[in-house]
Scaffold this motif. Structure first.
Motif, PDB file in Angstrom:
ATOM      1  N   THR A   1      -6.376  -2.502  -9.126  1.00 48.21           N
ATOM      2  CA  THR A   1      -5.861  -1.602  -8.099  1.00 48.21           C
ATOM      3  C   THR A   1      -6.989  -1.221  -7.150  1.00 48.21           C
ATOM      4  O   THR A   1      -8.106  -0.932  -7.583  1.00 48.21           O
TER       5      THR A   1
ATOM      6  N   ALA B   1      -1.573   7.607  -2.619  1.00 45.99           N
ATOM      7  CA  ALA B   1      -2.221   7.662  -3.937  1.00 45.99           C
ATOM      8  C   ALA B   1      -1.780   8.855  -4.763  1.00 45.99           C
ATOM      9  O   ALA B   1      -2.029   8.901  -5.955  1.00 45.99           O
TER      10      ALA B   1
ATOM     11  N   TYR C   1      -8.170   1.471  -4.234  1.00 49.17           N
ATOM     12  CA  TYR C   1      -7.972   2.805  -3.657  1.00 49.17           C
ATOM     13  C   TYR C   1      -8.686   2.843  -2.318  1.00 49.17           C
ATOM     14  O   TYR C   1      -9.781   2.292  -2.162  1.00 49.17           O
ATOM     15  N   TYR C   2      -8.077   3.512  -1.340  1.00 52.65           N
ATOM     16  CA  TYR C   2      -8.700   3.705  -0.030  1.00 52.65           C
ATOM     17  C   TYR C   2      -8.541   5.152   0.405  1.00 52.65           C
ATOM     18  O   TYR C   2      -7.471   5.747   0.265  1.00 52.65           O
TER      19      TYR C   2
ATOM     20  N   GLU D   1       0.857  -1.192   0.000  1.00 56.76           N
ATOM     21  CA  GLU D   1       0.000   0.000   0.000  1.00 56.76           C
ATOM     22  C   GLU D   1       0.891   1.239   0.000  1.00 56.76           C
ATOM     23  O   GLU D   1       1.887   1.302   0.715  1.00 56.76           O
TER      24      GLU D   1
ATOM     25  N   THR E   1      -4.757   6.114  -0.314  1.00 49.31           N
ATOM     26  CA  THR E   1      -3.684   5.182  -0.624  1.00 49.31           C
ATOM     27  C   THR E   1      -4.166   4.218  -1.693  1.00 49.31           C
ATOM     28  O   THR E   1      -5.375   4.058  -1.916  1.00 49.31           O
ATOM     29  N   ARG E   2      -3.208   3.577  -2.353  1.00 48.45           N
ATOM     30  CA  ARG E   2      -3.519   2.571  -3.377  1.00 48.45           C
ATOM     31  C   ARG E   2      -2.678   1.337  -3.122  1.00 48.45           C
ATOM     32  O   ARG E   2      -1.553   1.424  -2.643  1.00 48.45           O
ATOM     33  N   GLN E   3      -3.240   0.200  -3.526  1.00 51.43           N
ATOM     34  CA  GLN E   3      -2.462  -1.025  -3.543  1.00 51.43           C
ATOM     35  C   GLN E   3      -2.764  -1.728  -4.847  1.00 51.43           C
ATOM     36  O   GLN E   3      -3.924  -1.894  -5.229  1.00 51.43           O
ATOM     37  N   VAL E   4      -1.686  -2.115  -5.536  1.00 49.77           N
ATOM     38  CA  VAL E   4      -1.810  -2.758  -6.843  1.00 49.77           C
ATOM     39  C   VAL E   4      -1.765  -4.271  -6.666  1.00 49.77           C
ATOM     40  O   VAL E   4      -0.881  -4.806  -5.980  1.00 49.77           O
TER      41      VAL E   4
ATOM     42  N   GLU F   1     -10.443   0.465  -8.425  1.00 47.28           N
ATOM     43  CA  GLU F   1     -10.408   1.551  -9.409  1.00 47.28           C
ATOM     44  C   GLU F   1     -10.632   1.005 -10.809  1.00 47.28           C
ATOM     45  O   GLU F   1     -10.285  -0.077 -11.140  1.00 47.28           O
TER      46      GLU F   1
END
Length: 88
Positions: free
Chosen positions: A76, A62, A78-79, A59, A68-71, A88
């Protein structure tokens, strides 16, 4: 003086999500942790057996100054506190 059973108050981290290790999980063979509301969404979608598959990275901020993002291999997530976690 603080005894061994007492915790010192510390400021909460702002990014990634303010989570403790207890709210994070790894999914072997990936070494990347999935945490907090991203973890909740990930598990609700089937975890590594679901469409997101395994995390490709940790994480990270963003870039919008808020979320924040996690791929993952399959997409992906997004939070942000305002939107919670979503794909996303």
């Amino acid at each position: 003086m603080t005894g061994a059973g007492q915790a010192l108050a510390q400021p909460a981290p702002t990014t990634p999500q303010a989570t403790s290790a207890a709210t994070c999980q790894s999914f072997w063979p990936s070494q990347h942790l999935v945490c907090g509301e991203i973890l909740d969404l990930y598990k609700s979608l089937g975890g590594p057996a679901g469409t997101l598959s395994y995390p490709q990275g940790s994480e990270a901020p963003a870039g919008d100054g808020v979320g924040t993002r996690q791929v993952f291999l399959g997409g992906t997530v997004y939070y942000s506190p305002a939107t919670s976690a979503y794909i996303e």
